[in-house]
Design a protein around this motif. Structure first.
Motif, PDB file in Angstrom:
ATOM      1  N   ILE A 339      -0.449   2.348  -9.005  1.00  0.00           N
ATOM      2  CA  ILE A 339      -0.399   1.561  -7.784  1.00  0.00           C
ATOM      3  C   ILE A 339       0.824   2.009  -6.981  1.00  0.00           C
ATOM      4  O   ILE A 339       1.961   1.907  -7.453  1.00  0.00           O
ATOM      5  CB  ILE A 339      -0.317   0.056  -8.091  1.00  0.00           C
ATOM      6  N   HIS A 340       0.561   2.518  -5.785  1.00  0.00           N
ATOM      7  CA  HIS A 340       1.633   3.001  -4.921  1.00  0.00           C
ATOM      8  C   HIS A 340       1.822   2.029  -3.760  1.00  0.00           C
ATOM      9  O   HIS A 340       0.902   1.838  -2.956  1.00  0.00           O
ATOM     10  CB  HIS A 340       1.293   4.381  -4.371  1.00  0.00           C
ATOM     11  N   ILE A 341       2.978   1.418  -3.674  1.00  0.00           N
ATOM     12  CA  ILE A 341       3.306   0.580  -2.529  1.00  0.00           C
ATOM     13  C   ILE A 341       4.129   1.422  -1.567  1.00  0.00           C
ATOM     14  O   ILE A 341       5.190   1.944  -1.934  1.00  0.00           O
ATOM     15  CB  ILE A 341       4.066  -0.679  -2.950  1.00  0.00           C
ATOM     16  N   VAL A 342       3.633   1.585  -0.338  1.00  0.00           N
ATOM     17  CA  VAL A 342       4.260   2.475   0.638  1.00  0.00           C
ATOM     18  C   VAL A 342       4.537   1.694   1.924  1.00  0.00           C
ATOM     19  O   VAL A 342       3.886   0.689   2.205  1.00  0.00           O
ATOM     20  CB  VAL A 342       3.346   3.686   0.948  1.00  0.00           C
ATOM     21  N   PRO A 343       5.499   2.152   2.728  1.00  0.00           N
ATOM     22  CA  PRO A 343       5.746   1.500   4.014  1.00  0.00           C
ATOM     23  C   PRO A 343       4.527   1.578   4.931  1.00  0.00           C
ATOM     24  O   PRO A 343       3.748   2.534   4.869  1.00  0.00           O
ATOM     25  CB  PRO A 343       6.923   2.298   4.593  1.00  0.00           C
ATOM     26  N   ILE A 344       4.365   0.580   5.772  1.00  0.00           N
ATOM     27  CA  ILE A 344       3.263   0.576   6.748  1.00  0.00           C
ATOM     28  C   ILE A 344       3.384   1.804   7.660  1.00  0.00           C
ATOM     29  O   ILE A 344       4.473   2.139   8.128  1.00  0.00           O
ATOM     30  CB  ILE A 344       3.289  -0.714   7.584  1.00  0.00           C
ATOM     31  N   GLY A 345       2.263   2.465   7.869  1.00  0.00           N
ATOM     32  CA  GLY A 345       2.249   3.647   8.719  1.00  0.00           C
ATOM     33  C   GLY A 345       2.564   4.947   8.004  1.00  0.00           C
ATOM     34  O   GLY A 345       2.699   5.993   8.648  1.00  0.00           O
ATOM     35  N   SER A 346       2.693   4.916   6.669  1.00  0.00           N
ATOM     36  CA  SER A 346       2.964   6.144   5.917  1.00  0.00           C
ATOM     37  C   SER A 346       1.842   7.151   6.140  1.00  0.00           C
ATOM     38  O   SER A 346       0.665   6.775   6.210  1.00  0.00           O
ATOM     39  CB  SER A 346       3.096   5.848   4.427  1.00  0.00           C
ATOM     40  N   ALA A 347       2.201   8.417   6.238  1.00  0.00           N
ATOM     41  CA  ALA A 347       1.221   9.471   6.533  1.00  0.00           C
ATOM     42  C   ALA A 347       0.517   9.931   5.261  1.00  0.00           C
ATOM     43  O   ALA A 347       0.633  11.092   4.849  1.00  0.00           O
ATOM     44  CB  ALA A 347       1.911  10.633   7.229  1.00  0.00           C
ATOM     45  N   VAL A 348      -0.219   9.014   4.660  1.00  0.00           N
ATOM     46  CA  VAL A 348      -0.999   9.359   3.472  1.00  0.00           C
ATOM     47  C   VAL A 348      -2.124  10.305   3.874  1.00  0.00           C
ATOM     48  O   VAL A 348      -2.832  10.058   4.865  1.00  0.00           O
ATOM     49  CB  VAL A 348      -1.572   8.087   2.819  1.00  0.00           C
ATOM     50  N   ALA A 349      -2.298  11.391   3.129  1.00  0.00           N
ATOM     51  CA  ALA A 349      -3.330  12.381   3.439  1.00  0.00           C
ATOM     52  C   ALA A 349      -4.336  12.447   2.293  1.00  0.00           C
ATOM     53  O   ALA A 349      -3.931  12.625   1.136  1.00  0.00           O
ATOM     54  CB  ALA A 349      -2.716  13.748   3.682  1.00  0.00           C
ATOM     55  N   ILE A 350      -5.628  12.311   2.623  1.00  0.00           N
ATOM     56  CA  ILE A 350      -6.686  12.362   1.608  1.00  0.00           C
ATOM     57  C   ILE A 350      -7.745  13.336   2.100  1.00  0.00           C
ATOM     58  O   ILE A 350      -8.223  13.240   3.231  1.00  0.00           O
ATOM     59  CB  ILE A 350      -7.315  10.967   1.406  1.00  0.00           C
ATOM     60  N   GLN A 351      -8.128  14.274   1.258  1.00  0.00           N
ATOM     61  CA  GLN A 351      -9.170  15.237   1.660  1.00  0.00           C
ATOM     62  C   GLN A 351      -9.991  15.696   0.459  1.00  0.00           C
ATOM     63  O   GLN A 351      -9.608  15.516  -0.663  1.00  0.00           O
ATOM     64  CB  GLN A 351      -8.537  16.436   2.325  1.00  0.00           C
TER      65      GLN A 351
END
Length: 351
Positions: A339-351
């Motif tokens: 479980i990753h808690i990240v700041p709002i707006g983090s540039a998570v990339a999924i492909q």
């Protein structure tokens, strides 16, 4: 007449001589050989197929992984604060955790909350200090909380709520050890056996309030978009990547561009479920201490079996859970969850 008699006698000897000189095998070659009768079994030949491995049905399952077990898991989980600075890598025992939270701590580093119940590693660490939002995670899980130091607010929270904890810095050093091959403070370790022994010595409750997680049937496939690669850009040198292994149906974890492995076994860390939760983060002081919202609700992603789905998340029943667009809880696959808690707006990339 005498000459005629001699001629007849010589002729008789010639006939006899010629007869004796015949090839005896010629007569054998002319003999007919009886054919050999070959009998072919007309019955079909049965080829035994290899036996399929029997499906073992267990009477119980582990609450945090959904994997089968012969005995009901009733022990309180052990929650350990594990350091993630470069000097602490590679860590020990993370590969045996049922659930791992990764959350930003002070400055721009991340820290792990490793939760153990189904497995009991012999080495866990390096162990570091705790903050209030980590305390809230441990309280929800009804876990034995393991740490080395704390912020004042975290200490107040543990004390006021009467939470079971083991602090190496203030009185619980008997349940830890320091290695000689790393410098302090990156060399502090423990294990679940020591912590459970300590829980008995300190009179902590040994019964546990199950968090009751929801797990999917084996045939269930997440309705989502392709997700063979995942990138979670925590700050500075803390970028996390996952790569999907289709054959094993798990995600292999990478930390700062390198395979993230266990220190003792060199086994690479894997996840069956990846839950990314965007949450509010606030810096509280000039030391960079933070307040992180672990309750939600918020938005994020759940990633399983090569698929990713946008979700809303919320802390329900002691743990962060994923919900779909109809507010139905999305079940986890049996296995390990990160479980990753990240700041709002983090540039998570999924492909």
């Amino acid at each position: 007449m005498r000459s005629l008699g001699i001629f007849i006698l010589l002729l008789s000897f010639t006939v006899i001589f010629v007869g004796c000189g015949e090839n005896p095998s010629a007569e054998i070659e002319e003999e007919e050989t009886e054919p050999v009768e070959v009998v072919i079994d007309e019955e079909p030949i049965d080829i035994e197929e290899p036996d399929e491995e029997p499906v073992i049905e267990y009477p119980f399952s582990f609450p945090f992984t959904g994997l089968g077990t012969e005995e009901e898991a009733l022990e309180r989980p052990v929650m350990v604060m594990v350091e993630n600075s470069p000097n602490a890598r590679p860590q020990s025992g993370l590969h045996q955790a049922d659930i791992v939270y990764e959350i930003l701590a002070e400055g721009e580093i991340t820290r792990f909350v490793a939760v153990y119940q189904s497995e009991s590693p012999e080495i866990i660490g390096p162990v570091r200090s705790i903050r209030p939002y980590f305390v809230e995670v441990g309280e929800g899980l009804d876990a034995l909380i393991v740490h080395a130091g704390w912020s004042q607010e975290a200490m107040n929270m543990i004390s006021q709520r009467g939470l079971p904890n083991f602090d190496e810095v203030y009185g619980d050093g008997a349940y830890y050890w320091r290695s000689d091959d790393r410098r302090p403070p990156h060399n502090l370790y423990t294990n679940t056996e020591l912590i459970r022994e300590g829980a008995s010595n300190k009179g902590y409750r040994d019964t546990w309030a199950d968090v009751d997680l929801t797990f999917a049937d084996i045939e269930t496939i997440l309705d989502g978009d392709p997700a063979s690669e995942v990138e979670i850009p925590y700050l500075l040198g803390y970028k996390v990547n996952y790569e999907f292994n289709e054959e094993e149906n798990v995600y292999y974890r990478y930390m700062a561009g390198e395979a993230h492995k266990d220190r003792e076994t060199e086994e690479q860390l894997v996840a069956d479920n990846i839950l990314i939760a965007e949450a509010s983060h606030y810096v509280l002081d000039n030391l960079g201490r933070r307040d992180v919202d672990v309750y939600g609700p918020g938005t994020g992603y759940i990633i399983q079996s090569g698929k990713a789905k946008s979700i809303t998340w919320e802390y329900v029943g002691g743990i962060i859970r994923a919900f779909d667009e109809n507010q139905q809880e999305i079940p986890l696959l049996s296995g390990k969850t990160w479980i990753h808690i990240v700041p709002i707006g983090s540039a998570v990339a999924i492909q």
